[in-house]
Design an enzyme around this catalytic site. Structure first.
Site, PDB file in Angstrom:
ATOM      1  N   ASP A  53       0.835  -1.194   0.000  1.00  0.00           N
ATOM      2  CA  ASP A  53       0.000   0.000   0.000  1.00  0.00           C
ATOM      3  C   ASP A  53       0.878   1.255   0.000  1.00  0.00           C
ATOM      4  OD1 ASP A  53      -2.377   1.780   0.621  1.00  0.00           O
ATOM      5  OD2 ASP A  53      -3.304  -0.176   0.931  1.00  0.00           O
ATOM      6  N   HIS A 106      -4.107   5.934   2.990  1.00  0.00           N
ATOM      7  CA  HIS A 106      -4.709   4.696   2.498  1.00  0.00           C
ATOM      8  C   HIS A 106      -4.117   3.457   3.172  1.00  0.00           C
ATOM      9  CE1 HIS A 106      -5.745   1.618  -0.597  1.00  0.00           C
ATOM     10  NE2 HIS A 106      -6.766   2.419  -0.870  1.00  0.00           N
ATOM     11  N   SER A 140     -10.974  -1.140  -1.768  1.00  0.00           N
ATOM     12  CA  SER A 140      -9.759  -1.076  -0.951  1.00  0.00           C
ATOM     13  C   SER A 140     -10.056  -1.378   0.508  1.00  0.00           C
ATOM     14  CB  SER A 140      -9.129   0.318  -1.043  1.00  0.00           C
ATOM     15  OG  SER A 140      -8.422   0.494  -2.235  1.00  0.00           O
TER      16      SER A 140
END
Length: 734
Positions: free
Chosen positions: A147, A200, A522
């Site tokens: 990520d 994220h 996600s």
């Protein structure tokens, strides 16, 4: 600075799934990054790392361009899941390389994109009880997350009550400090620490395996936040930056993670459909499953368009997104007393619930204005509630920023027609409500019905018990698979809408520790990765395919009240290309009764059947492959689901199940027939007298008036006392 980081993180979720090449220009020559796949010549199969890199260097040009003499050509060296490297090369240099012994192929690197307090309880996970108890909360399992990096000092990564990492762990710590929870981190896109500048990676890793911590955002969704596998270890592999996620770095991340000793890989990123030998995620994932590592990937955020799924390889668990039963309610009340429920994470306590003038941003006829694009509005909206439309490649929060910058008092954000009734609770910058398409059209009609339209927004806070949950998210990418239509994709759906998890900075400048609520496949992917960690602890001898099968054959297909089927964004029953096998049920997955198992070699005849060259398959499986007559049709793969392209000729496929339930058991077949299709199972009864015993059966599909324009679906059940093993059947025209 903090607002910029928040917007940047949210922007990453909405990047187009299109893949774009990365190029470098030095002087007169253009160097592109290529991923080069090689096959070790006989006698070189046990090269040490230094010798391997020396061998790789023989494929690079003998001379370097004067303009690039100070640049390093070799970007990544791969050792664990694939033989090869990533390097900066010209087209001519790649062409010359093709003549060298051991060369298989070279692909120009593409750039890929990034695709909770409530969800453990929603999934049936209970503290000191059930699966959490029997799986030791994932204790001892290592989840590798690829990520944007991680925020190491966030309390979600505290190591209170955490055991030491397993002895097999060989990873590095490219952070100021690691601990027994966050046991390692590597930066594959730079030379600095693997810290998170986007948010994220912090969000996804804490969702999968975060430690317990009190959480909320804007005072909403308050409670104790747990990762799905709260005692599992986390290793972060930073493969994405603000520019995206380079394919070579993704492959390097998988390569490093497998070498480090991870048990589960979680990738909330991807591109569009791609040929498997040319897809670094598919290639790396195959190398991972050969080492027993489970791989979970997001399906993508290109829904509700058909055939939009990414990460389609059958050795990957492809995860779509669904809603949970929590909403952050914000009701639009019009001057005619009509009310429409929407959502917003930001619930402004200072907003006075009085009627204000209501205007439609697109009243001037300009597309940019109706989407409230930056620079599209003016001071005429001052003091008014502005109706903006979703889409136009403008971030939802950016629309509100445009309204606020021009003095608007509040925003109503309405869906486009494809997004239907699906609404999101965003951290808006002003009082707002996100409403569905039908509600938006009704608000437009009201605007046109009166000379002085008015509205207000009533904030109700966190509401539980949404009867339609789980519902397929509008953005969740759909099947059928383009790369392999004979494999049903996505495989499964899990929570991916309005997920609260750790964040690098406070979104409300109040809450500490910082959390944020965002949506995407996600977010669903790390939920399934965490569940895989629980199953890995419970059944350490299960293969990645067995874990996947256990999840897929035990899903549920109805809403929380079990009164109606899972719905899509239009509140219509979801089909199998929307939701795959259904919504994950981790409690049942721990004891599935039967599993459809696969070993890495079982994929070779399948790959041959897809028409890939021997050299391409060799690069994928890391040894010589020769198809010859060793080929099967896609639907013959021992997969837990069926995706059938049916014409006038009957089709027969076999499956093999392994008994992991009770030693002495008799299973009876039951079929819910797809419309217009006859399904015959032989034998209709299978008998087991020991655990790990295998049984093979055949399924024959015959058209009985199946129309060429008709999609049809059904289910194959194997039933015995205490177990229901279900395989979905999707049928499309040949």
């Amino acid at each position: 600075m903090e607002n910029k980081m928040i917007l940047a993180g949210l922007a990453a979720l909405l990047i187009s799934l299109a893949s774009v090449p990365a190029s470098f220009v030095y002087g007169e020559a253009e160097l592109d990054t290529y991923i080069v796949f090689l096959q070790k010549p006989e006698g070189l199969s046990t090269l040490a790392d230094g010798d391997l890199e020396s061998w790789y260097s023989t494929f690079l040009p003998d001379t370097t361009l004067a303009s690039s003499s100070s640049q390093t050509r070799l970007v990544h060296s791969y050792r664990s899941v694939v033989t090869g490297f990533a390097a900066k090369l010209t087209k001519e240099e790649v062409k010359a390389m093709e003549k060298k012994d051991g060369f298989i192929s070279a692909q120009r690197e593409k750039m890929y994109s990034l695709h909770t307090t409530r969800t453990p309880a929603f999934l049936g996970l209970q503290l000191n009880n059930g699966l959490w108890n029997s799986s030791n909360n994932g204790k001892g399992v290592i989840i590798g997350v690829l990520d944007t990096g991680v925020t190491p000092n966030h309390p979600s990564f505290n190591d209170l009550h955490m055991p030491s990492p397993p002895a097999k762990w060989r990873g590095k710590c490219q952070l100021p400090k690691c601990n027994k929870k966050l046991i390692g981190a590597r930066n594959l896109v730079g030379d600095t620490y693997a810290t998170d500048d986007e948010g994220h990676g912090t969000h996804t890793s804490s969702t999968a395996a975060g430690s317990p911590v009190q959480a909320s955002a804007f005072g909403q969704a308050s409670g104790m936040a747990y990762g799905i596998a709260p005692l599992a270890h986390i290793a972060m592999y930073k493969v994405c930056s603000a520019e995206g996620c380079p394919g070579g770095s993704i492959l390097a991340g998988i390569d490093a993670a497998v070498a480090d000793g991870v048990d589960v890989l979680s990738l909330s990123l991807g591109g569009g459909s791609s040929r498997f030998p040319e897809d670094p995620i598919a290639v790396g994932a195959f190398g991972a499953i050969q080492k027993g590592v489970f791989v979970s990937c997001s399906a993508g955020n290109a829904g509700p368009a058909s055939a939009s799924s990414a990460n389609e390889a059958p050795w990957i668990l492809t995860v779509g997104a669904s809603t949970i039963d929590r909403k952050i309610k914000a009701t639009v009340l019009l001057g005619n007393k009509a009310g429409y429920d929407g959502q917003s994470l930001f619930q402004d306590k200072k907003f006075r619930h009085r009627m204000l003038p209501l205007v439609y941003a697109g009243a001037n006829g300009r597309a940019a204005s109706r989407f409230c694009a930056p620079g599209s509005l003016n001071k005429s909206v001052k003091g008014k509630i502005v109706l903006c439309e979703r889409g136009g490649e403008v971030l939802r929060i950016s629309k509100g920023q445009e309204v606020k910058d021009n003095g608007g008092a509040a925003m109503i954000l309405m869906n486009d027609q494809p997004s239907g009734f699906d609404t999101l609770a965003d951290a808006h910058v002003l009082p707002a409500s996100h409403v569905g398409f039908v509600a938006g059209e009704a608000i437009k009609a009201y605007l046109n019905s009166t000379k002085s339209p008015k509205a207000t927004i009533l904030f109700s806070g966190t509401i539980f018990g949404n009867p339609n949950a789980p519902q397929v998210a509008s953005f969740s990418s759909r099947g059928p698979s383009l790369a392999s239509p004979g494999i049903l994709k996505p495989d499964i759906i899990g929570p991916g809408v309005n997920i609260l998890a750790a964040w690098p900075v406070s979104v409300d400048n109040i809450t500490n520790p910082p959390f944020n609520m965002i949506s995407g496949t996600s977010m669903s992917c790390p939920h399934l990765s965490g569940i895989a960690a629980l199953l890995k602890n419970t059944h350490p001898d299960w293969s990645p395919a067995a874990i996947k099968s256990a999840m897929m054959t035990t899903t549920y297909l109805s809403n929380l009240g079990r009164t109606k089927p899972i719905l899509n964004e239009q509140l219509q029953p979801a089909n199998l290309f929307d939701m795959g096998a259904g919504h994950v049920n981790p409690v049942l997955a721990a004891d599935p009764g039967l599993v459809y198992d696969l070993q890495p070699n079982d994929y070779i005849p399948y790959l041959c059947g897809l028409g890939y060259k021997d050299s391409e398959i060799s690069g994928l499986i890391q040894r010589k492959a020769h198809c010859g007559n060793v080929t099967i049709p896609e639907a013959q793969l021992n997969y837990p689901s069926f995706s059938i392209r049916l014409g006038s000729t009957p089709l027969t496929y076999s499956r093999t199940v392994t008994n992991v339930g009770r030693a002495n058991s008799v299973y009876v077949a039951k079929v819910v027939l797809p419309r217009g299709v006859n399904v015959k199972v032989h034998p209709e009864k299978i008998v087991f007298n020991r655990l790990k015993q295998k049984a093979t059966f055949t399924v024959t599909f015959t058209s009985k008036g199946f129309s060429a324009e008709t999609y049809s679906q059904g289910f194959l059940y194997w039933l015995t006392k205490g177990y229901v093993v279900r395989s979905p059947i999707a049928v499309i025209s040949a």
